[in-house]
Scaffold this motif. Structure first.
Motif, short mmCIF file in Angstrom:
data_model
loop_
_atom_site.label_atom_id
_atom_site.label_comp_id
_atom_site.label_asym_id
_atom_site.label_seq_id
_atom_site.Cartn_x
_atom_site.Cartn_y
_atom_site.Cartn_z
N LEU A 45 35.81 38.32 47.35
CA LEU A 45 37.25 38.19 47.14
C LEU A 45 38.03 38.96 48.20
O LEU A 45 39.04 38.48 48.72
CB LEU A 45 37.64 38.66 45.74
CG LEU A 45 39.12 38.58 45.40
CD1 LEU A 45 39.61 37.14 45.46
CD2 LEU A 45 39.37 39.17 44.03
N HIS A 46 37.56 40.15 48.55
CA HIS A 46 38.26 40.97 49.54
C HIS A 46 38.37 40.24 50.88
O HIS A 46 39.43 40.24 51.51
CB HIS A 46 37.54 42.30 49.71
CG HIS A 46 38.20 43.22 50.68
ND1 HIS A 46 39.37 43.87 50.40
CD2 HIS A 46 37.86 43.57 51.95
CE1 HIS A 46 39.74 44.58 51.45
NE2 HIS A 46 38.83 44.42 52.40
N GLU A 47 37.29 39.59 51.30
CA GLU A 47 37.30 38.86 52.57
C GLU A 47 38.26 37.67 52.51
O GLU A 47 38.94 37.38 53.50
CB GLU A 47 35.89 38.39 52.93
CG GLU A 47 35.00 39.48 53.47
CD GLU A 47 34.48 40.43 52.42
OE1 GLU A 47 34.63 40.16 51.21
OE2 GLU A 47 33.92 41.47 52.80
N VAL A 48 38.31 37.01 51.38
CA VAL A 48 39.23 35.87 51.22
C VAL A 48 40.67 36.36 51.32
O VAL A 48 41.49 35.77 52.03
CB VAL A 48 38.98 35.14 49.89
CG1 VAL A 48 40.05 34.09 49.63
CG2 VAL A 48 37.60 34.50 49.88
N VAL A 49 40.98 37.46 50.65
CA VAL A 49 42.34 38.01 50.69
C VAL A 49 42.69 38.42 52.12
O VAL A 49 43.78 38.12 52.62
CB VAL A 49 42.50 39.20 49.72
CG1 VAL A 49 43.82 39.91 49.92
CG2 VAL A 49 42.37 38.72 48.28
N GLU A 50 41.77 39.11 52.79
CA GLU A 50 42.03 39.51 54.17
C GLU A 50 42.25 38.30 55.08
O GLU A 50 43.11 38.32 55.95
CB GLU A 50 40.89 40.38 54.72
CG GLU A 50 40.99 41.82 54.28
CD GLU A 50 40.28 42.76 55.23
OE1 GLU A 50 40.52 42.67 56.45
OE2 GLU A 50 39.50 43.57 54.74
N GLY A 51 41.48 37.26 54.88
CA GLY A 51 41.65 36.04 55.66
C GLY A 51 43.02 35.42 55.48
O GLY A 51 43.67 34.99 56.45
N VAL A 52 43.50 35.38 54.24
CA VAL A 52 44.83 34.83 53.96
C VAL A 52 45.90 35.70 54.62
O VAL A 52 46.85 35.19 55.22
CB VAL A 52 45.07 34.71 52.44
CG1 VAL A 52 46.51 34.39 52.13
CG2 VAL A 52 44.14 33.66 51.85
N VAL A 53 45.74 37.01 54.53
CA VAL A 53 46.72 37.92 55.14
C VAL A 53 46.74 37.76 56.66
O VAL A 53 47.80 37.78 57.28
CB VAL A 53 46.45 39.38 54.71
CG1 VAL A 53 47.33 40.35 55.47
CG2 VAL A 53 46.67 39.55 53.21
N ILE A 54 45.59 37.56 57.27
CA ILE A 54 45.54 37.32 58.71
C ILE A 54 46.27 36.04 59.07
O ILE A 54 47.03 35.99 60.05
CB ILE A 54 44.08 37.28 59.21
CG1 ILE A 54 43.47 38.68 59.17
CG2 ILE A 54 43.99 36.71 60.63
CD1 ILE A 54 41.97 38.71 59.42
#
Length: 103
Positions: A45-54
């Motif tokens: 989940l953390h990687e998905v959230v970071e990807g969206v923020v990027i």
């Protein structure tokens, strides 16, 4: 006059190109982490959230304007991005706890 317009155009295009390049680099790193965690059966989940923020940060860098550029840079830089994510998540959790205590 003309030099000012040319300068501003180069600045707008330059920040857009730079933002896309940085977002692509950061995004590829996130994608690799995501694939690694998925192959290990771990939650990502953390990687998905970071990807969206990027992606949001890259969008802000493409949109012309100094304020949007600053926001975009803050969302793309790893340390600031993580701080912003942590702050937003903590505020969401606090708000959810407040609503639970009311009902």
């Amino acid at each position: 006059g003309c030099v000012s317009v040319l300068y501003k155009t180069c600045l707008i295009v330059g920040t857009a190109v730079l933002g896309i390049m940085i977002a692509k680099h950061q995004g590829l790193g996130i994608r690799d982490n995501l694939q690694s965690k998925r192959s290990q059966g771990k939650q990502a989940l953390h990687e998905v959230v970071e990807g969206v923020v990027i992606l949001v940060g890259a969008f802000f860098l493409v949109v012309p304007g100094a304020i949007t550029d600053v926001i975009g840079i803050c969302l793309i830089m790893p340390q600031l991005r993580r701080l912003i994510i942590r702050t937003v998540v903590n505020k969401i959790i606090l708000e959810m706890r407040k609503r639970e205590s009311i009902t």
